[in-house]
Write a protein that holds these residues in place. Structure first.
Motif, PDB file in Angstrom:
ATOM      1  N   GLY A 285     -14.285   4.516  -2.262  1.00 41.04           N
ATOM      2  CA  GLY A 285     -12.979   5.395  -2.110  1.00 41.04           C
ATOM      3  C   GLY A 285     -12.751   6.288  -3.178  1.00 41.04           C
ATOM      4  O   GLY A 285     -11.640   6.872  -3.112  1.00 41.04           O
ATOM      5  N   ALA A 286     -13.611   6.313  -4.113  1.00 36.45           N
ATOM      6  CA  ALA A 286     -13.605   7.267  -5.294  1.00 36.45           C
ATOM      7  C   ALA A 286     -14.101   8.616  -5.026  1.00 36.45           C
ATOM      8  O   ALA A 286     -14.949   8.701  -4.259  1.00 36.45           O
ATOM      9  CB  ALA A 286     -14.110   6.705  -6.727  1.00 36.45           C
ATOM     10  N   MET A 287     -13.359   9.530  -5.414  1.00 35.14           N
ATOM     11  CA  MET A 287     -13.907  10.937  -5.084  1.00 35.14           C
ATOM     12  C   MET A 287     -14.682  11.438  -6.625  1.00 35.14           C
ATOM     13  O   MET A 287     -14.124  11.360  -7.458  1.00 35.14           O
ATOM     14  CB  MET A 287     -12.740  11.918  -5.085  1.00 35.14           C
ATOM     15  N   ASN A 288     -15.870  12.127  -6.177  1.00 34.55           N
ATOM     16  CA  ASN A 288     -16.797  12.682  -7.263  1.00 34.55           C
ATOM     17  C   ASN A 288     -16.729  14.142  -6.839  1.00 34.55           C
ATOM     18  O   ASN A 288     -17.184  14.435  -5.746  1.00 34.55           O
ATOM     19  CB  ASN A 288     -18.001  11.924  -7.346  1.00 34.55           C
ATOM     20  N   VAL A 289     -16.716  14.930  -8.007  1.00 32.17           N
ATOM     21  CA  VAL A 289     -16.752  16.313  -7.864  1.00 32.17           C
ATOM     22  C   VAL A 289     -17.522  16.568  -8.732  1.00 32.17           C
ATOM     23  O   VAL A 289     -17.700  16.520  -9.844  1.00 32.17           O
ATOM     24  CB  VAL A 289     -15.383  17.045  -8.154  1.00 32.17           C
ATOM     25  N   TYR A 290     -18.716  17.648  -8.305  1.00 29.79           N
ATOM     26  CA  TYR A 290     -19.698  18.310  -9.268  1.00 29.79           C
ATOM     27  C   TYR A 290     -19.425  19.644  -8.820  1.00 29.79           C
ATOM     28  O   TYR A 290     -19.882  20.245  -7.959  1.00 29.79           O
ATOM     29  CB  TYR A 290     -20.958  17.800  -9.111  1.00 29.79           C
ATOM     30  N   LYS A 291     -19.665  20.595  -9.990  1.00 35.75           N
ATOM     31  CA  LYS A 291     -19.552  22.136  -9.893  1.00 35.75           C
ATOM     32  C   LYS A 291     -20.314  22.763 -10.797  1.00 35.75           C
ATOM     33  O   LYS A 291     -19.945  22.308 -12.237  1.00 35.75           O
ATOM     34  CB  LYS A 291     -18.109  22.558  -9.446  1.00 35.75           C
ATOM     35  N   LYS A 292     -20.935  23.828 -10.719  1.00 40.42           N
ATOM     36  CA  LYS A 292     -21.800  24.673 -11.709  1.00 40.42           C
ATOM     37  C   LYS A 292     -21.647  25.999 -11.312  1.00 40.42           C
ATOM     38  O   LYS A 292     -21.889  26.337 -10.294  1.00 40.42           O
ATOM     39  CB  LYS A 292     -23.294  23.978 -11.679  1.00 40.42           C
ATOM     40  N   LYS A 293     -21.636  26.755 -12.415  1.00 41.81           N
ATOM     41  CA  LYS A 293     -21.958  28.151 -12.471  1.00 41.81           C
ATOM     42  C   LYS A 293     -23.670  28.191 -12.140  1.00 41.81           C
ATOM     43  O   LYS A 293     -24.229  27.545 -12.655  1.00 41.81           O
ATOM     44  CB  LYS A 293     -21.626  28.981 -13.845  1.00 41.81           C
ATOM     45  N   GLY A 294     -24.036  29.281 -11.405  1.00 44.53           N
ATOM     46  CA  GLY A 294     -25.342  29.582 -10.907  1.00 44.53           C
ATOM     47  C   GLY A 294     -25.672  29.105  -9.698  1.00 44.53           C
ATOM     48  O   GLY A 294     -24.913  29.213  -8.712  1.00 44.53           O
ATOM     49  N   LYS A 295     -26.961  28.808  -9.398  1.00 40.71           N
ATOM     50  CA  LYS A 295     -27.617  28.502  -8.292  1.00 40.71           C
ATOM     51  C   LYS A 295     -27.245  27.169  -7.733  1.00 40.71           C
ATOM     52  O   LYS A 295     -26.893  26.231  -8.414  1.00 40.71           O
ATOM     53  CB  LYS A 295     -29.269  28.693  -8.297  1.00 40.71           C
ATOM     54  N   VAL A 296     -27.499  26.991  -6.401  1.00 34.42           N
ATOM     55  CA  VAL A 296     -27.258  25.781  -5.865  1.00 34.42           C
ATOM     56  C   VAL A 296     -28.331  24.812  -6.369  1.00 34.42           C
ATOM     57  O   VAL A 296     -28.024  23.378  -6.515  1.00 34.42           O
ATOM     58  CB  VAL A 296     -27.308  25.825  -4.165  1.00 34.42           C
ATOM     59  N   SER A 297     -29.410  25.215  -6.855  1.00 33.16           N
ATOM     60  CA  SER A 297     -30.475  24.153  -7.306  1.00 33.16           C
ATOM     61  C   SER A 297     -30.063  23.864  -8.726  1.00 33.16           C
ATOM     62  O   SER A 297     -30.118  22.660  -9.086  1.00 33.16           O
ATOM     63  CB  SER A 297     -31.790  24.971  -7.360  1.00 33.16           C
ATOM     64  N   ASP A 298     -29.212  24.501  -9.481  1.00 31.49           N
ATOM     65  CA  ASP A 298     -28.602  24.060 -10.721  1.00 31.49           C
ATOM     66  C   ASP A 298     -27.664  22.848 -10.484  1.00 31.49           C
ATOM     67  O   ASP A 298     -27.340  22.020 -11.152  1.00 31.49           O
ATOM     68  CB  ASP A 298     -27.813  25.327 -11.592  1.00 31.49           C
ATOM     69  N   LEU A 299     -26.693  23.268  -9.370  1.00 23.89           N
ATOM     70  CA  LEU A 299     -25.701  22.112  -9.025  1.00 23.89           C
ATOM     71  C   LEU A 299     -26.631  20.757  -8.577  1.00 23.89           C
ATOM     72  O   LEU A 299     -26.193  19.798  -8.969  1.00 23.89           O
ATOM     73  CB  LEU A 299     -24.862  22.691  -7.803  1.00 23.89           C
ATOM     74  N   SER A 300     -27.564  21.078  -7.783  1.00 22.12           N
ATOM     75  CA  SER A 300     -28.171  19.837  -7.463  1.00 22.12           C
ATOM     76  C   SER A 300     -28.733  19.287  -8.558  1.00 22.12           C
ATOM     77  O   SER A 300     -28.956  17.940  -8.615  1.00 22.12           O
ATOM     78  CB  SER A 300     -29.718  20.434  -6.321  1.00 22.12           C
ATOM     79  N   ASP A 301     -29.514  19.894  -9.205  1.00 21.40           N
ATOM     80  CA  ASP A 301     -30.209  19.282 -10.678  1.00 21.40           C
ATOM     81  C   ASP A 301     -29.240  18.696 -11.527  1.00 21.40           C
ATOM     82  O   ASP A 301     -29.271  17.282 -12.071  1.00 21.40           O
ATOM     83  CB  ASP A 301     -30.685  20.188 -11.611  1.00 21.40           C
ATOM     84  N   PHE A 302     -27.887  19.055 -11.735  1.00 23.52           N
ATOM     85  CA  PHE A 302     -26.784  18.605 -12.311  1.00 23.52           C
ATOM     86  C   PHE A 302     -26.363  17.309 -11.749  1.00 23.52           C
ATOM     87  O   PHE A 302     -25.919  16.152 -12.501  1.00 23.52           O
ATOM     88  CB  PHE A 302     -25.637  19.421 -12.397  1.00 23.52           C
ATOM     89  N   ALA A 303     -26.347  17.091 -10.452  1.00 26.51           N
ATOM     90  CA  ALA A 303     -25.786  16.015  -9.543  1.00 26.51           C
ATOM     91  C   ALA A 303     -26.698  14.928  -9.817  1.00 26.51           C
ATOM     92  O   ALA A 303     -26.313  13.569  -9.484  1.00 26.51           O
ATOM     93  CB  ALA A 303     -25.472  16.236  -8.330  1.00 26.51           C
ATOM     94  N   LYS A 304     -28.000  15.033 -10.032  1.00 27.19           N
ATOM     95  CA  LYS A 304     -29.149  14.344 -10.053  1.00 27.19           C
ATOM     96  C   LYS A 304     -28.635  13.177 -11.021  1.00 27.19           C
ATOM     97  O   LYS A 304     -28.255  13.345 -12.159  1.00 27.19           O
ATOM     98  CB  LYS A 304     -30.370  14.749 -10.293  1.00 27.19           C
ATOM     99  N   GLY A 305     -28.836  11.747 -10.626  1.00 28.41           N
ATOM    100  CA  GLY A 305     -28.515  10.550 -11.485  1.00 28.41           C
ATOM    101  C   GLY A 305     -27.090  10.353 -11.368  1.00 28.41           C
ATOM    102  O   GLY A 305     -26.524   9.461 -12.130  1.00 28.41           O
ATOM    103  N   GLN A 306     -26.169  11.228 -10.911  1.00 32.80           N
ATOM    104  CA  GLN A 306     -24.741  10.871 -10.653  1.00 32.80           C
ATOM    105  C   GLN A 306     -24.456  10.216  -9.472  1.00 32.80           C
ATOM    106  O   GLN A 306     -25.176  10.065  -8.702  1.00 32.80           O
ATOM    107  CB  GLN A 306     -23.856  11.950 -11.125  1.00 32.80           C
ATOM    108  N   ASP A 307     -23.244   9.509  -9.255  1.00 30.27           N
ATOM    109  CA  ASP A 307     -23.080   9.029  -8.149  1.00 30.27           C
ATOM    110  C   ASP A 307     -22.556  10.340  -7.259  1.00 30.27           C
ATOM    111  O   ASP A 307     -21.427  10.768  -7.101  1.00 30.27           O
ATOM    112  CB  ASP A 307     -21.484   8.158  -8.302  1.00 30.27           C
ATOM    113  N   ILE A 308     -23.839  10.287  -6.281  1.00 25.65           N
ATOM    114  CA  ILE A 308     -23.753  11.241  -5.184  1.00 25.65           C
ATOM    115  C   ILE A 308     -23.422  10.399  -3.664  1.00 25.65           C
ATOM    116  O   ILE A 308     -23.750  10.988  -2.760  1.00 25.65           O
ATOM    117  CB  ILE A 308     -24.686  12.266  -5.269  1.00 25.65           C
ATOM    118  N   THR A 309     -22.759   9.260  -3.757  1.00 30.27           N
ATOM    119  CA  THR A 309     -22.781   8.423  -2.790  1.00 30.27           C
ATOM    120  C   THR A 309     -21.806   8.686  -1.830  1.00 30.27           C
ATOM    121  O   THR A 309     -20.857   9.633  -2.287  1.00 30.27           O
ATOM    122  CB  THR A 309     -22.975   6.943  -2.929  1.00 30.27           C
ATOM    123  N   GLY A 310     -21.750   8.370  -0.376  1.00 28.70           N
ATOM    124  CA  GLY A 310     -20.674   8.664   0.272  1.00 28.70           C
ATOM    125  C   GLY A 310     -21.105   9.502   1.423  1.00 28.70           C
ATOM    126  O   GLY A 310     -22.023  10.449   1.538  1.00 28.70           O
TER     127      GLY A 310
END
Ligand code: GLU
Length: 134
Positions: free
Chosen positions: A41-66
């Protein structure tokens, strides 16, 4: 022009959101972000300047479940393109987030009024004032 994608269902939301954002890249954008609610029930927010691939790389290894989430590619109109100004934006309570496409012409006067009532804002965007009506 910004892009918005959302998912709710039985599958993991994050890969679907990332794929959706990649499909919207042709519209043009300067930053990207996602928010998911994890099984606890926890909300996780990830956001990045740049490309979607930069965001995707940034989110790797973090809690992206749900299996519920939202994603956004931003074309900045108010506030420079950076991580903080990227969407999603939080409510004052931190319980809600939102993404938005468009311009809030009178955001400055709304922001001034909310600030007088004790609201604090993290970004320079027009968008953030909307979620502070929570
Ligand atoms: N005006 C909003 C901002 O600058 C939304 C821009 C958009 O539609 O991507 O964050």
């Amino acid at each position: 022009m910004c892009g918005i994608v959302g998912y709710i269902g039985n599958r993991e939301a994050c890969p679907i959101l990332m794929k959706g954002l990649q499909r919207l890249e042709y519209r043009g954008y300067d930053s990207a972000g996602v928010a998911m609610i994890n099984p606890a029930g926890a909300m996780n927010v990830y956001k990045k300047k740049g490309k979607v691939s930069d965001l995707s790389d940034f989110a790797k290894g973090q809690d992206i479940t749900g299996n519920i989430g939202i994603g956004h590619t931003r074309w900045a109109t108010h506030g420079e393109p950076n991580d903080v100004n990227s969407h999603p934006h939080y409510s004052q309570s931190g319980d809600l987030v939102m993404i938005y496409n468009g311009i809030i012409e009178n955001y400055a006067s709304i922001k001034e009024g909310l600030t007088k009532r004790g609201h604090t804002f993290k970004s320079q965007t027009d968008t953030e004032v909307l979620i502070h009506f929570d």
